[in-house]
Scaffold this motif. Structure first.
Motif, PDB file in Angstrom:
ATOM      1  N   GLU A 155     -16.738 -11.805  12.708  1.00  0.00           N
ATOM      2  CA  GLU A 155     -17.099 -10.347  12.693  1.00  0.00           C
ATOM      3  C   GLU A 155     -16.673  -9.368  11.403  1.00  0.00           C
ATOM      4  OE1 GLU A 155     -14.635  -8.192  15.661  1.00  0.00           O
ATOM      5  OE2 GLU A 155     -13.091  -9.393  15.201  1.00  0.00           O
ATOM      6  N   TYR A 156     -17.595  -8.481  11.301  1.00  0.00           N
ATOM      7  CA  TYR A 156     -17.343  -7.767   9.993  1.00  0.00           C
ATOM      8  C   TYR A 156     -16.599  -6.341  10.492  1.00  0.00           C
ATOM      9  CZ  TYR A 156     -18.273  -4.413   6.160  1.00  0.00           C
ATOM     10  OH  TYR A 156     -18.330  -3.566   5.047  1.00  0.00           O
ATOM     11  N   LYS A 157     -15.394  -6.174   9.907  1.00  0.00           N
ATOM     12  CA  LYS A 157     -14.704  -4.904  10.632  1.00  0.00           C
ATOM     13  C   LYS A 157     -13.715  -4.457   9.244  1.00  0.00           C
ATOM     14  CE  LYS A 157     -10.671  -7.358  12.529  1.00  0.00           C
ATOM     15  NZ  LYS A 157      -9.835  -7.802  13.687  1.00  0.00           N
ATOM     16  N   LYS A 158     -12.981  -3.492   9.761  1.00  0.00           N
ATOM     17  CA  LYS A 158     -11.933  -2.753   8.937  1.00  0.00           C
ATOM     18  C   LYS A 158     -10.626  -3.483   8.995  1.00  0.00           C
ATOM     19  CE  LYS A 158      -9.723   1.034   9.831  1.00  0.00           C
ATOM     20  NZ  LYS A 158      -9.509   2.422   9.730  1.00  0.00           N
ATOM     21  N   VAL A 159     -10.321  -4.269   7.929  1.00  0.00           N
ATOM     22  CA  VAL A 159      -9.198  -4.963   7.939  1.00  0.00           C
ATOM     23  C   VAL A 159      -8.025  -4.350   7.647  1.00  0.00           C
ATOM     24  CG1 VAL A 159     -10.411  -7.327   7.806  1.00  0.00           C
ATOM     25  CG2 VAL A 159      -9.877  -5.917   5.574  1.00  0.00           C
ATOM     26  N   LEU A 160      -8.041  -3.460   6.675  1.00  0.00           N
ATOM     27  CA  LEU A 160      -7.014  -2.482   6.196  1.00  0.00           C
ATOM     28  C   LEU A 160      -7.221  -1.151   6.071  1.00  0.00           C
ATOM     29  CD1 LEU A 160      -5.173  -4.638   3.576  1.00  0.00           C
ATOM     30  CD2 LEU A 160      -4.233  -4.277   6.027  1.00  0.00           C
ATOM     31  N   SER A 161      -6.525  -0.178   6.532  1.00  0.00           N
ATOM     32  CA  SER A 161      -6.693   1.084   6.157  1.00  0.00           C
ATOM     33  C   SER A 161      -6.271   1.616   5.086  1.00  0.00           C
ATOM     34  CB  SER A 161      -6.039   1.833   7.384  1.00  0.00           C
ATOM     35  OG  SER A 161      -6.386   1.763   8.490  1.00  0.00           O
ATOM     36  N   LYS A 162      -6.814   2.941   4.334  1.00  0.00           N
ATOM     37  CA  LYS A 162      -6.435   3.515   3.501  1.00  0.00           C
ATOM     38  C   LYS A 162      -4.836   3.904   3.390  1.00  0.00           C
ATOM     39  CE  LYS A 162      -7.911   7.615   0.695  1.00  0.00           C
ATOM     40  NZ  LYS A 162      -8.490   8.931   0.533  1.00  0.00           N
ATOM     41  N   GLY A 163      -4.353   3.924   2.087  1.00  0.00           N
ATOM     42  CA  GLY A 163      -2.935   4.024   2.280  1.00  0.00           C
ATOM     43  C   GLY A 163      -1.863   3.064   2.042  1.00  0.00           C
ATOM     44  N   ASP A 164      -0.906   3.218   2.636  1.00  0.00           N
ATOM     45  CA  ASP A 164       0.406   2.280   2.400  1.00  0.00           C
ATOM     46  C   ASP A 164       0.031   1.143   3.428  1.00  0.00           C
ATOM     47  OD1 ASP A 164       1.450   3.772   0.773  1.00  0.00           O
ATOM     48  OD2 ASP A 164       2.699   4.848   2.094  1.00  0.00           O
ATOM     49  N   ASN A 165       0.455   0.052   2.839  1.00  0.00           N
ATOM     50  CA  ASN A 165       0.277  -1.348   3.927  1.00  0.00           C
ATOM     51  C   ASN A 165       1.068  -2.334   3.177  1.00  0.00           C
ATOM     52  OD1 ASN A 165      -2.577  -1.274   5.420  1.00  0.00           O
ATOM     53  ND2 ASN A 165      -2.932  -0.186   3.618  1.00  0.00           N
ATOM     54  N   VAL A 211       1.302  -6.266   2.461  1.00  0.00           N
ATOM     55  CA  VAL A 211       0.272  -7.418   2.420  1.00  0.00           C
ATOM     56  C   VAL A 211       1.056  -8.491   1.633  1.00  0.00           C
ATOM     57  CG1 VAL A 211      -1.623  -8.497   1.372  1.00  0.00           C
ATOM     58  CG2 VAL A 211      -2.010  -6.218   2.490  1.00  0.00           C
ATOM     59  N   ASN A 212       1.175  -9.729   2.172  1.00  0.00           N
ATOM     60  CA  ASN A 212       1.864 -10.830   1.657  1.00  0.00           C
ATOM     61  C   ASN A 212       3.274 -10.465   1.099  1.00  0.00           C
ATOM     62  OD1 ASN A 212      -0.537 -12.092   1.924  1.00  0.00           O
ATOM     63  ND2 ASN A 212      -1.113 -12.305  -0.239  1.00  0.00           N
ATOM     64  N   GLU A 213       3.816  -9.686   2.093  1.00  0.00           N
ATOM     65  CA  GLU A 213       5.428  -9.119   1.773  1.00  0.00           C
ATOM     66  C   GLU A 213       5.668  -8.269   0.639  1.00  0.00           C
ATOM     67  OE1 GLU A 213       7.750 -12.406   1.643  1.00  0.00           O
ATOM     68  OE2 GLU A 213       7.798 -13.002   3.543  1.00  0.00           O
ATOM     69  N   GLU A 214       4.337  -7.659   0.332  1.00  0.00           N
ATOM     70  CA  GLU A 214       4.401  -6.543  -0.733  1.00  0.00           C
ATOM     71  C   GLU A 214       3.774  -5.400  -0.348  1.00  0.00           C
ATOM     72  OE1 GLU A 214       5.231  -6.801  -4.015  1.00  0.00           O
ATOM     73  OE2 GLU A 214       5.242  -8.968  -4.439  1.00  0.00           O
ATOM     74  N   ASP A 246     -10.293   2.671   2.808  1.00  0.00           N
ATOM     75  CA  ASP A 246     -10.336   1.565   3.869  1.00  0.00           C
ATOM     76  C   ASP A 246     -11.146   0.299   3.252  1.00  0.00           C
ATOM     77  OD1 ASP A 246      -9.318   3.198   5.503  1.00  0.00           O
ATOM     78  OD2 ASP A 246     -10.972   4.055   6.451  1.00  0.00           O
ATOM     79  N   PHE A 247     -10.469  -0.920   3.687  1.00  0.00           N
ATOM     80  CA  PHE A 247     -11.257  -2.130   3.359  1.00  0.00           C
ATOM     81  C   PHE A 247     -11.749  -2.762   4.435  1.00  0.00           C
ATOM     82  CE2 PHE A 247     -10.243  -6.637   1.561  1.00  0.00           C
ATOM     83  CZ  PHE A 247     -11.266  -6.849   0.973  1.00  0.00           C
TER      84      PHE A 247
END
Length: 472
Positions: A327-337, A339-342, A349-350
């Protein structure tokens, strides 16, 4: 010595076992079900005789390949070539060379072509003016060869060879590296009985393309001209309405909802068939946020018309397979996240393609973030989705540094203002000492001394501010 030989043999055996188990694991990881098996498991009655020679499914937003089977086989796409002709018509409309309402006056040759029984056509009458819009419907719904020729002539002012060259130029531009076009409609030029003859172009050659190239074409067509589905989705439509030349057109894409192989979300694109190409199918379907494109080439044999239906069985089955898996979808939102412990910050939005029921994994490279989904791009000219990011710590440090610099800049400006005021007051006192001629000499000296001191202090503080920084 014997113990040493035994140890060496054991080590060799372990290496061999490890090697072959690795090969087995790899082949298992990349194994996929056969398209015939998938179609039969989906409940369609089919067999090896109808198995497509080539097929591919891509996601329409990203151009990522979800399924492929022999996608680079060169094949005659037949009437799927009309998608390229439609692309050039939409290009001409975008460039204001023509409009959807531009009228194309039919010639005697156009009427003659429309009456060739062996070709798929609609009725054309010499001297009658047909709107570009209706000719597009005739091309993409009815698969009319004469309508396609008339559109090409409208774009190039009746230069048939030029239009074919434009098709090949556009193919190169889009990255269709294994495609060559010899005619506008997919029907061999020689079958037009001499009424359509692009000069200098082989009259007996079939157009050649691949499933991959046609997927690239459909990708760009839907990206650049999403209204294409307006002309590919009707199951039936009447053109030239309210005229003596009104005609009902029927769509041969039986996967459109309401037809024999109706598929939920299907709204295009084009079927094609020929003696050398068998039965072909270019399709698109949309469900939720996910739109897929598929190409099926070489289903069955031209002599067996059952292939006309079987292509839709295969198309529907691998659509089901792909929609169920990805499926094609939003995987991360704009702002703080995180990822890979970073800890990172995204500027938007991504969205990307992910496998269903699995958490997406990500790759961080320089200032770009991508999804590590293992899906290849259909073409090297189509970039994988990515988004800009900044490491949160670095971003905060930069922000603090910017604030500090801004603060220092403001302090520096205000300090220079104070320094200037001190100098101005000093000069005023010196001026007063010159004006007060009748005043006692002590008072005059006091004003002069005070003015001199203030002026020197102001100048000194200004030099300090320039070299060291603000003193307030």
């Amino acid at each position: 010595m014997k113990k040493k030989n035994i140890l060496l043999r054991i080590c060799a055996l372990i290496v061999i076992i490890g090697y072959f188990s690795g090969l087995f694991a790899t082949s298992k990881a990349y194994a996929k079900e056969d398209i015939l098996t998938i179609t039969q498991n989906a409940g369609y009655q089919t067999n090896e005789l109808y198995k497509p020679r080539s097929s591919i499914v891509i996601e329409a937003q990203t151009g990522q390949v979800l399924w492929e089977d022999n996608p680079d086989l060169k094949w005659n796409p037949a009437s799927i070539a009309k998608l390229m002709s439609a692309y050039l018509v939409f290009d001409a409309i975008k460039q204001d060379k023509i409009t959807l309402n531009t009228l194309v006056k039919a010639t005697d040759s156009d009427q003659a072509i429309s009456q060739i029984y062996e070709l798929s056509n609609n009725n054309i009458v010499s001297g009658v003016e047909y709107p570009i819009k209706d000719l597009l419907y005739a091309t993409l719904v009815q698969s009319s060869n004469v309508a396609t020729v008339m559109l090409g002539n409208a774009v190039t002012a009746h230069d048939e060879a030029k239009f074919v060259h434009m098709m090949n130029d556009k193919a190169k531009e889009l990255g269709m590296t294994n495609s060559t076009f010899y005619n506008a409609s997919g029907a061999e030029t020689g079958s037009f009985n001499g009424y359509y003859k692009p000069e200098g172009i082989n009259q007996s050659a079939d157009n050649i393309s691949t499933a991959r190239d046609l997927a690239i074409l459909a990708y760009h067509l839907l990206k650049d001209y999403p209204d294409t589905v307006t002309y590919t989705s009707p199951t039936q439509i009447t053109i030239m309405e309210n005229t003596p030349y009104a005609e009902v057109l029927e769509n041969h894409n039986y996967s459109l909802p309401g037809l024999a192989y109706g598929y939920e979300g299907a709204d295009g694109l084009k079927t094609g068939s020929s003696p050398t190409g068998g039965f072909n199918y270019a399709a698109t379907a949309n469900r939720g946020n996910t739109r897929l494109i598929e190409i099926i080439l070489g289903v069955g044999d031209w002599e067996d018309q059952e292939g006309e239906l079987q292509r839709h069985a295969f198309g529907n089955a691998i659509f089901d397979y792909s929609f169920a898996s990805y499926e094609y979808k939003k995987v991360l939102s704009k702002g703080d996240n995180t990822v890979n412990e970073e800890k990172i910050t995204l500027d938007q939005d991504f969205y990307d393609v992910v496998q269903k029921n699995l958490e997406p994994t990500f790759a961080l490279s320089a200032d770009k973030l991508t999804v590590d989904n293992g899906l290849p791009q259909v073409s090297s000219t189509i970039a994988a989705p990515s988004v800009n990011f900044k490491y949160a710590k670095k971003l905060k440090a930069l922000q603090q540094s910017a604030l500090l610099k801004t603060g220092k800049k403001k302090n520096k400006l205000s300090t220079f203002f104070v320094n200037g005021l001190i100098i101005i007051f000093g000069l005023l006192f010196i001026a007063l000492s010159k004006l007060l001629k009748k005043a006692p000499s002590k008072k005059i000296r006091l004003f002069f001394t005070l003015g001199t001191v203030l002026t020197l202090v102001g100048i000194g503080l200004s030099i300090y501010t320039i070299i060291v920084g603000p003193w307030i």
